[in-house]
Design an enzyme around this catalytic site. Structure first.
Site, PDB file in Angstrom:
ATOM      1  N   PRO A 252       0.830  -1.212   0.000  1.00  0.00           N
ATOM      2  CA  PRO A 252       0.000   0.000   0.000  1.00  0.00           C
ATOM      3  C   PRO A 252       0.861   1.257   0.000  1.00  0.00           C
ATOM      4  O   PRO A 252       1.884   1.323   0.667  1.00  0.00           O
ATOM      5  CB  PRO A 252      -0.797  -0.127   1.306  1.00  0.00           C
ATOM      6  CG  PRO A 252       0.041  -1.011   2.176  1.00  0.00           C
ATOM      7  CD  PRO A 252       0.701  -1.980   1.255  1.00  0.00           C
TER       8      PRO A 252
ATOM      9  N   TYR B  12      -3.750   3.339   2.264  1.00  0.00           N
ATOM     10  CA  TYR B  12      -4.318   3.512   3.599  1.00  0.00           C
ATOM     11  C   TYR B  12      -5.695   4.164   3.491  1.00  0.00           C
ATOM     12  O   TYR B  12      -5.862   5.224   2.927  1.00  0.00           O
ATOM     13  CB  TYR B  12      -3.382   4.341   4.471  1.00  0.00           C
ATOM     14  CG  TYR B  12      -3.167   5.784   4.083  1.00  0.00           C
ATOM     15  CD1 TYR B  12      -3.447   6.798   4.992  1.00  0.00           C
ATOM     16  CD2 TYR B  12      -2.655   6.148   2.836  1.00  0.00           C
ATOM     17  CE1 TYR B  12      -3.239   8.139   4.663  1.00  0.00           C
ATOM     18  CE2 TYR B  12      -2.439   7.471   2.502  1.00  0.00           C
ATOM     19  CZ  TYR B  12      -2.738   8.460   3.416  1.00  0.00           C
ATOM     20  OH  TYR B  12      -2.539   9.774   3.096  1.00  0.00           O
TER      21      TYR B  12
ATOM     22  N   ALA C  33       1.613  -0.240  11.347  1.00  0.00           N
ATOM     23  CA  ALA C  33       2.984   0.192  11.069  1.00  0.00           C
ATOM     24  C   ALA C  33       3.094   1.706  11.131  1.00  0.00           C
ATOM     25  O   ALA C  33       2.113   2.427  11.296  1.00  0.00           O
ATOM     26  CB  ALA C  33       3.414  -0.314   9.690  1.00  0.00           C
TER      27      ALA C  33
ATOM     28  N   TYR D 146       1.225   4.743  13.220  1.00  0.00           N
ATOM     29  CA  TYR D 146      -0.200   5.027  13.199  1.00  0.00           C
ATOM     30  C   TYR D 146      -0.859   4.337  14.402  1.00  0.00           C
ATOM     31  O   TYR D 146      -0.178   3.796  15.267  1.00  0.00           O
ATOM     32  CB  TYR D 146      -0.804   4.587  11.870  1.00  0.00           C
ATOM     33  CG  TYR D 146      -0.304   5.397  10.689  1.00  0.00           C
ATOM     34  CD1 TYR D 146      -0.352   6.786  10.716  1.00  0.00           C
ATOM     35  CD2 TYR D 146       0.222   4.785   9.555  1.00  0.00           C
ATOM     36  CE1 TYR D 146       0.108   7.539   9.644  1.00  0.00           C
ATOM     37  CE2 TYR D 146       0.683   5.537   8.487  1.00  0.00           C
ATOM     38  CZ  TYR D 146       0.620   6.912   8.536  1.00  0.00           C
ATOM     39  OH  TYR D 146       1.079   7.665   7.480  1.00  0.00           O
TER      40      TYR D 146
ATOM     41  N   ARG E  25       0.339  -4.855   7.712  1.00  0.00           N
ATOM     42  CA  ARG E  25       1.626  -4.180   7.506  1.00  0.00           C
ATOM     43  C   ARG E  25       2.122  -3.805   8.890  1.00  0.00           C
ATOM     44  O   ARG E  25       1.398  -3.193   9.679  1.00  0.00           O
ATOM     45  CB  ARG E  25       1.470  -2.952   6.629  1.00  0.00           C
ATOM     46  CG  ARG E  25       2.841  -2.366   6.266  1.00  0.00           C
ATOM     47  CD  ARG E  25       2.802  -1.479   5.050  1.00  0.00           C
ATOM     48  NE  ARG E  25       3.973  -1.741   4.216  1.00  0.00           N
ATOM     49  CZ  ARG E  25       4.449  -0.895   3.321  1.00  0.00           C
ATOM     50  NH1 ARG E  25       3.844   0.259   3.116  1.00  0.00           N
ATOM     51  NH2 ARG E  25       5.497  -1.193   2.602  1.00  0.00           N
TER      52      ARG E  25
ATOM     53  N   ARG F 292      12.943  -0.477  -1.640  1.00  0.00           N
ATOM     54  CA  ARG F 292      13.555  -0.088  -2.917  1.00  0.00           C
ATOM     55  C   ARG F 292      14.195  -1.275  -3.634  1.00  0.00           C
ATOM     56  O   ARG F 292      15.348  -1.249  -4.030  1.00  0.00           O
ATOM     57  CB  ARG F 292      14.553   1.043  -2.735  1.00  0.00           C
ATOM     58  CG  ARG F 292      13.875   2.387  -2.722  1.00  0.00           C
ATOM     59  CD  ARG F 292      14.756   3.571  -2.984  1.00  0.00           C
ATOM     60  NE  ARG F 292      16.102   3.459  -2.487  1.00  0.00           N
ATOM     61  CZ  ARG F 292      17.167   3.255  -3.259  1.00  0.00           C
ATOM     62  NH1 ARG F 292      17.026   3.152  -4.561  1.00  0.00           N
ATOM     63  NH2 ARG F 292      18.362   3.183  -2.740  1.00  0.00           N
TER      64      ARG F 292
ATOM     65  N   ARG G 267       7.579   2.126  -4.733  1.00  0.00           N
ATOM     66  CA  ARG G 267       8.110   3.141  -5.638  1.00  0.00           C
ATOM     67  C   ARG G 267       8.480   2.567  -7.006  1.00  0.00           C
ATOM     68  O   ARG G 267       8.291   3.219  -8.031  1.00  0.00           O
ATOM     69  CB  ARG G 267       9.308   3.832  -4.981  1.00  0.00           C
ATOM     70  CG  ARG G 267       8.898   4.816  -3.897  1.00  0.00           C
ATOM     71  CD  ARG G 267      10.090   5.353  -3.122  1.00  0.00           C
ATOM     72  NE  ARG G 267      10.624   4.356  -2.200  1.00  0.00           N
ATOM     73  CZ  ARG G 267      11.668   4.552  -1.410  1.00  0.00           C
ATOM     74  NH1 ARG G 267      12.310   5.715  -1.446  1.00  0.00           N
ATOM     75  NH2 ARG G 267      12.078   3.619  -0.579  1.00  0.00           N
TER      76      ARG G 267
ATOM     77  N   THR H  90      25.240  18.692 -28.092  1.00  0.00           N
ATOM     78  CA  THR H  90      26.606  19.176 -28.299  1.00  0.00           C
ATOM     79  C   THR H  90      27.623  18.551 -27.353  1.00  0.00           C
ATOM     80  O   THR H  90      28.820  18.549 -27.662  1.00  0.00           O
ATOM     81  CB  THR H  90      26.655  20.708 -28.142  1.00  0.00           C
ATOM     82  OG1 THR H  90      26.204  21.058 -26.837  1.00  0.00           O
ATOM     83  CG2 THR H  90      25.786  21.374 -29.187  1.00  0.00           C
TER      84      THR H  90
END
Length: 663
Positions: free
Chosen positions: A27, A57, A166, A169, A217, A293, A316, A411
């Site tokens: 999520p 969420y 997680a 929260y 999570r 990641r 991501r 260039t």
């Protein structure tokens, strides 16, 4: 597909739900709310091969309002129809869709509802409010709200639910001694702190159907002093709850350690959470997923084969390339558009701005710009692109995909433009993926020719005689050597002295052992990278008119790392000051509020205050456009990227993509 990747495409059972492969989207928010934009965004990932998508969420109760962010909602029956449509669309592409049930507790500002934030304890949050410590009736109301959210998830057709336990929260506020200092049955001992979580699990189980999965999570290591750790209570909670859940989605970090939770590439290398995740995988008999990641298919296979995870999570990376699984399965690994870890995505959505991506300009626009589909040009044109930075490369790529005959002239000896400089700065090497992926794609396209070096330099006369029907000027921007700021709009007196440098100039000389003043209003990665580079061997003072430096890196979660690095290097910060004048061996700085002046010694002065478009060629061409049309094949002249307006790399890429779709 190489047999090497077979393990990624094995099915896996999460309780009663069979997921078709081991690649899932955890999520993540996008500030799209509910509706067509959200549906298309999630469905594109199922279309791209992600076996499981977890919707972001979603608030279960009105007391967890995150205005101005347009997040997920599941707190009333009106939210069911748009979610049912999203579920059906994901199912059409053979994916499974779960929803994350969420209450933010103390982190929800409730700016819209004006209700007091709720939490396990009344402890400061770092915002303009302190939460209410939940009474027993409050606790039972929220436990029931999680159950009601699960019931709506069932009626919407979701395949499962994931509890957000997680990131600091509400559930984790009860679990963690960092947040919970209660002395009743919901605080103190670990078993007491587990009580709220267990009651939520029971409430949810009572409201889902037998064919729905229930997981969580969970932050196994909060990365704050006094919080849960993967070698302490963080792991013990996993042991005690265990297979009461059908699966676990393991993560690290809370709001106070958010630069570990959603770490930019500046801070952490790829796969950085995996050792923490493995601690849970080794303890559990039910499937465990994790993220951090993961971008590379070979890494993903290794993580599965060596038992770090049972499912590979990509948040991501799924934004950067929603077709990652399909490309792996079809043997197109070299076409994967890897995430660069710049965190532009989350920096937008957490401010209530719809999510964007540096690498993938189609994010949020999937309905009109399918990421892997391009309308064939009705009348292919001969197109000349002048400039091979991120905007020029992206335009050439998209135009080439559509069947135009494109010549891209740059260039410099290599493509990349500003990316070459910014990607060379300390800890920003992964940003070069913006250049490298596009260069690879351009080589793949038969209708695109790339010319680099001095032979590719384009003057007005060269463009006029080139034979192009469409000319796109993507000549970028340069750093101003004059030190203009938003507060003055004028050059700093003394700007033309020999020891005043632009960022590129500063890294081309060797000013070891010198006193250097950096005057900054960019507040982002160039000023940070140049300062870090120069601070290694010099006495550096950083001057900014703002109350703090690197404000643009706040929401990308890079600022803490930048400050730590620079303070350790001895950089002195002078905030609330602008430069009044550059003298021979010092500068005069003035407090922008009091007007008080300060003199700072300086052997060199570096301005990172603004960039200016290099648009001379574009202006010359458009000034004579009627004449050009009459005397040459040229029909259209366009400018893209920084040549129009110097902004972020993400904006340059978007500009090139947009024109590529239109021309």
């Amino acid at each position: 597909m190489s047999d090497r990747y077979n393990v990624l495409f094995e099915s896996i059972d999460l309780g009663p739900v069979t997921v078709p492969n081991r690649v899932f989207q955890p999520p993540h928010g996008n500030a799209y709310g509910l509706g067509d934009q959200q549906t298309n965004f999630r469905a594109e990932k199922a279309k791209g091969g992600f076996g499981l998508i977890v919707q972001e969420y979603s608030q279960v109760h009105e007391s967890t309002d995150v205005t101005p962010v347009d997040s997920g909602f599941i707190h009333d029956d009106e939210t069911i129809p748009p979610q049912r449509e999203m579920v059906d669309t994901v199912h059409d592409h053979s994916g499974k869709l779960f929803v994350e049930l969420w209450h933010g507790g103390a982190t929800a500002g409730n700016y819209g509802s004006r209700r007091p934030p709720l939490s396990a304890s009344q402890l400061p949050t770092g915002n303009y409010y302190t939460p209410k410590e939940m009474e027993y009736d409050d606790i039972q109301e929220i436990v029931q709200a999680f159950g009601d959210g699960a019931d709506r998830a069932r009626r919407a057709g979701y395949d499962g639910v994931e509890l957000h336990a997680a990131h600091g929260y509400l559930i984790s506020q009860f679990l963690s001694p960092f947040y919970n200092d209660r002395d009743d049955e919901y605080g103190g001992s670990l078993e007491n702190r587990l009580r709220f979580f267990r009651e939520v699990i029971d409430s949810v189980r009572e409201n889902v159907s037998d064919d729905m999965a229930v997981g969580a999570r969970y932050t196994i290591d909060e990365r704050v002093e006094g919080g849960l750790t993967a070698d302490g209570e963080g792991l013990e909670i996993v042991r005690r709850v265990g297979d009461d859940l059908d699966f676990w989605d393991i993560d690290i970090g809370v709001k106070q350690s958010i630069d570990d939770m959603i770490a930019p590439s500046r801070r952490h290398s790829k796969n950085y959470q995996m050792d923490f995740v493995k601690a849970a995988t080794d303890e559990l008999d039910v499937p465990v997923g994790g993220t951090g990641r993961i971008t590379d298919p070979d890494d993903a296979v290794t993580l599965l084969e060596e038992g770090y995870v049972d499912m590979v999570g990509m948040a991501r990376q799924s934004i950067s390339d929603p077709y990652w699984p399909r490309k792996v399965k079809e043997g197109r690994v070299d076409e994967i558009r890897e995430c660069i870890g710049c965190n532009v995505c989350v920096s937008q959505s957490r401010q209530g701005i719809p999510l964007t991506c540096t690498q993938n300009p189609t994010v949020g626009r999937e309905a009109i710009w399918p990421p892997e589909e391009y309308d064939e040009a009705a009348e292919p044109k001969a197109i000349l692109v002048v400039g091979g930075g991120p905007a020029g490369m992206e335009f050439a790529r998209v135009a080439g995909e559509r069947g135009h005959l494109v010549h891209l002239n740059e260039t410099e000896d290599v493509l990349g433009g500003r990316v070459n400089f910014e990607g060379s700065l300390p800890d920003l090497g992964e940003w070069n993926r913006v250049r490298d992926w596009r260069a690879t794609e351009l080589e793949r396209l038969d209708d695109v020719a790339v010319h680099t070096g001095s032979r590719a330099e384009m003057s007005y006369d060269d463009v006029e005689s080139y034979g192009a029907e469409v000319v796109v000027v993507a000549t970028g921007a340069r750093w101003s050597e004059k030190g203009e700021t938003s507060g003055t709009h004028r050059p700093v007196p003394g700007w033309n002295r020999d020891h005043v440098l632009t960022p590129e100039d500063a890294l081309e000389i060797d000013p070891s052992g010198r006193r250097i003043v950096i005057f900054d209003e960019e507040g982002y990665n160039v000023s940070a990278g140049v300062t870090q580079s120069l601070a290694a061997n010099n006495d550096v003072t950083f001057v900014t008119p703002g109350a703090s430096a690197f404000d643009q890196a706040l929401h990308t979660f890079e600022r803490g790392t930048i400050f730590t690095t620079l303070f350790e290097s001895g950089v002195e910060f002078v905030t609330h000051h602008a430069l009044e004048e550059v003298c021979d061996d010092d500068v005069v700085a003035v407090n922008v509020h009091s007007g008080e002046q300060t003199t700072l010694e300086a052997d060199y002065v570096v301005f990172t205050t603004m960039r200016k478009s290099i648009d001379d060629l574009y202006r010359d061409l458009t000034a004579n456009l009627d004449s050009l049309r009459q005397s040459t094949e040229i029909e259209e002249v366009h400018a893209v990227g920084d040549c129009v307006s110097p902004r972020r790399i993400a904006d340059a890429v978007y500009s090139g993509h947009e024109l590529g779709r239109q021309v």
